[in-house]
Enzyme design. Structure first.
Site, short mmCIF file in Angstrom:
data_model
loop_
_atom_site.label_atom_id
_atom_site.label_comp_id
_atom_site.label_asym_id
_atom_site.label_seq_id
_atom_site.Cartn_x
_atom_site.Cartn_y
_atom_site.Cartn_z
N GLU A 108 -1.78 -1.26 -4.47
CA GLU A 108 -2.54 -0.07 -4.57
C GLU A 108 -4.00 -0.14 -5.31
OE1 GLU A 108 -1.17 2.93 -7.87
OE2 GLU A 108 0.21 1.51 -8.37
N HIS A 167 -2.05 11.85 -5.72
CA HIS A 167 -1.32 10.86 -6.54
C HIS A 167 0.12 10.69 -6.02
CE1 HIS A 167 0.14 9.10 -10.41
NE2 HIS A 167 -1.08 8.84 -10.55
#
Length: 157
Positions: free
Chosen positions: A120, A149
Protein backbone atom coordinates in the site's frame (compact mmCIF):
# COMPACT_ATOMS: atom_id res chain seq x y z
CA UNK A 1 75.37 32.61 -30.86
CA UNK A 2 74.57 29.27 -29.29
CA UNK A 3 74.11 30.93 -25.94
CA UNK A 4 71.48 33.30 -27.38
CA UNK A 5 69.66 30.42 -29.06
CA UNK A 6 69.64 28.56 -25.73
CA UNK A 7 68.16 31.58 -23.94
CA UNK A 8 65.52 32.03 -26.67
CA UNK A 9 64.64 28.34 -26.46
CA UNK A 10 64.29 28.57 -22.66
CA UNK A 11 61.99 31.59 -23.03
CA UNK A 12 59.83 29.77 -25.57
CA UNK A 13 59.64 26.68 -23.36
CA UNK A 14 58.73 28.83 -20.37
CA UNK A 15 56.05 30.62 -22.39
CA UNK A 16 54.66 27.28 -23.66
CA UNK A 17 54.65 25.90 -20.10
CA UNK A 18 52.73 28.93 -18.82
CA UNK A 19 50.20 28.64 -21.67
CA UNK A 20 49.69 24.93 -20.97
CA UNK A 21 49.27 25.60 -17.26
CA UNK A 22 46.65 28.28 -17.94
CA UNK A 23 44.87 26.02 -20.44
CA UNK A 24 44.79 23.04 -18.08
CA UNK A 25 43.57 25.21 -15.19
CA UNK A 26 40.81 26.72 -17.30
CA UNK A 27 39.72 23.30 -18.54
CA UNK A 28 39.66 21.96 -14.99
CA UNK A 29 37.50 24.84 -13.78
CA UNK A 30 35.18 24.47 -16.75
CA UNK A 31 34.62 20.74 -16.23
CA UNK A 32 34.32 21.15 -12.48
CA UNK A 33 31.66 23.85 -12.87
CA UNK A 34 29.78 21.82 -15.47
CA UNK A 35 29.80 18.74 -13.25
CA UNK A 36 28.58 20.72 -10.23
CA UNK A 37 25.84 22.35 -12.30
CA UNK A 38 24.71 19.00 -13.71
CA UNK A 39 24.73 17.38 -10.27
CA UNK A 40 22.81 20.20 -8.59
CA UNK A 41 20.37 20.38 -11.50
CA UNK A 42 19.70 16.63 -11.27
CA UNK A 43 19.38 16.86 -7.49
CA UNK A 44 16.91 19.74 -7.70
CA UNK A 45 14.86 17.91 -10.34
CA UNK A 46 14.83 14.72 -8.26
CA UNK A 47 13.88 16.55 -5.06
CA UNK A 48 11.17 18.56 -6.81
CA UNK A 49 9.67 15.44 -8.39
CA UNK A 50 6.86 14.47 -5.99
CA UNK A 51 4.49 11.92 -7.46
CA UNK A 52 1.52 11.27 -5.18
CA UNK A 53 -1.67 11.14 -7.26
CA UNK A 54 -3.53 7.94 -8.12
CA UNK A 55 -2.69 8.15 -11.82
CA UNK A 56 0.85 9.39 -11.27
CA UNK A 57 1.76 6.60 -8.85
CA UNK A 58 -0.07 3.92 -10.89
CA UNK A 59 1.77 4.98 -14.05
CA UNK A 60 5.09 4.99 -12.18
CA UNK A 61 4.43 1.52 -10.73
CA UNK A 62 3.59 0.12 -14.16
CA UNK A 63 6.66 1.67 -15.75
CA UNK A 64 9.32 1.09 -13.07
CA UNK A 65 7.81 -1.67 -10.87
CA UNK A 66 8.58 0.33 -7.76
CA UNK A 67 7.21 3.36 -5.94
CA UNK A 68 8.52 6.83 -6.77
CA UNK A 69 11.48 8.07 -4.70
CA UNK A 70 9.26 10.30 -2.55
CA UNK A 71 7.89 7.21 -0.77
CA UNK A 72 9.35 5.71 2.40
CA UNK A 73 8.10 2.81 4.50
CA UNK A 74 6.64 3.27 7.97
CA UNK A 75 9.82 1.93 9.57
CA UNK A 76 11.98 4.31 7.52
CA UNK A 77 9.74 7.21 8.58
CA UNK A 78 9.88 6.13 12.24
CA UNK A 79 13.68 6.03 12.05
CA UNK A 80 13.51 9.71 11.01
CA UNK A 81 11.29 10.58 13.99
CA UNK A 82 7.80 10.13 12.54
CA UNK A 83 5.07 9.45 15.08
CA UNK A 84 1.73 8.69 13.39
CA UNK A 85 -0.31 10.10 16.28
CA UNK A 86 1.52 13.44 15.96
CA UNK A 87 0.97 13.78 12.20
CA UNK A 88 4.55 14.98 11.85
CA UNK A 89 5.73 13.20 8.68
CA UNK A 90 6.12 16.45 6.73
CA UNK A 91 8.24 17.85 9.58
CA UNK A 92 10.64 14.91 9.85
CA UNK A 93 10.65 13.87 6.17
CA UNK A 94 9.68 16.84 3.96
CA UNK A 95 8.30 15.83 0.58
CA UNK A 96 7.91 12.18 1.58
CA UNK A 97 4.82 9.97 1.75
CA UNK A 98 4.29 6.61 3.43
CA UNK A 99 4.32 3.63 1.08
CA UNK A 100 5.70 0.20 0.36
CA UNK A 101 4.48 -1.66 3.44
CA UNK A 102 2.65 -4.99 3.16
CA UNK A 103 -1.16 -4.86 3.03
CA UNK A 104 -2.50 -8.12 4.46
CA UNK A 105 -5.88 -8.18 2.64
CA UNK A 106 -7.36 -10.01 5.67
CA UNK A 107 -10.93 -9.27 4.59
CA UNK A 108 -10.22 -10.67 1.12
CA UNK A 109 -11.65 -7.62 -0.65
CA UNK A 110 -8.80 -7.65 -3.16
CA UNK A 111 -8.25 -10.57 -5.56
CA UNK A 112 -6.31 -13.38 -3.98
CA UNK A 113 -3.89 -15.72 -5.70
CA UNK A 114 -1.27 -18.13 -4.42
CA UNK A 115 1.99 -16.25 -3.88
CA UNK A 116 0.46 -12.80 -4.45
CA UNK A 117 1.36 -10.10 -1.96
CA UNK A 118 -0.17 -6.65 -1.69
CA UNK A 119 1.50 -3.38 -0.74
CA UNK A 120 0.00 0.00 0.00
CA UNK A 121 0.95 3.64 -0.44
CA UNK A 122 -0.60 6.93 0.67
CA UNK A 123 -2.02 9.12 -2.08
CA UNK A 124 -2.53 12.91 -2.08
CA UNK A 125 -0.52 13.40 1.12
CA UNK A 126 0.93 16.87 1.60
CA UNK A 127 1.31 17.40 5.35
CA UNK A 128 -0.22 16.72 8.74
CA UNK A 129 -2.18 13.57 9.36
CA UNK A 130 -2.47 10.96 6.62
CA UNK A 131 -5.77 10.86 4.72
CA UNK A 132 -7.87 7.87 3.61
CA UNK A 133 -6.61 7.74 0.01
CA UNK A 134 -4.44 4.68 -0.70
CA UNK A 135 -3.17 2.83 -3.70
CA UNK A 136 -2.79 -0.94 -3.40
CA UNK A 137 -0.51 -2.85 -5.75
CA UNK A 138 0.22 -6.53 -5.99
CA UNK A 139 3.38 -8.50 -6.66
CA UNK A 140 1.98 -9.25 -10.14
CA UNK A 141 1.19 -5.55 -10.70
CA UNK A 142 -2.56 -5.34 -10.23
CA UNK A 143 -3.32 -1.80 -9.04
CA UNK A 144 -6.36 -0.71 -7.01
CA UNK A 145 -7.35 2.43 -5.18
CA UNK A 146 -9.41 3.20 -2.11
CA UNK A 147 -10.66 6.62 -1.08
CA UNK A 148 -12.48 5.43 2.05
CA UNK A 149 -9.65 3.77 3.96
CA UNK A 150 -10.03 0.18 2.74
CA UNK A 151 -13.84 0.00 2.77
CA UNK A 152 -14.13 -0.23 -1.03
CA UNK A 153 -11.62 -0.77 -3.82
CA UNK A 154 -11.60 0.21 -7.49
CA UNK A 155 -9.26 -1.38 -10.03
CA UNK A 156 -7.31 1.34 -11.85
CA UNK A 157 -4.74 -0.75 -13.77
Amino acid sequence: MMKMEGIALKKRLSWISVCLLVLVSAAGMLFSTAAKTETSSHKAHTEAQVINTFDGVADYLQTYHKLPDNYITKSEAQALGWVASKGNLADVAPGKSIGGDIFSNREGKLPGKSGRTWREADINYTSGFRNSDRILYSSDWLIYKTTDHYQTFTKIR
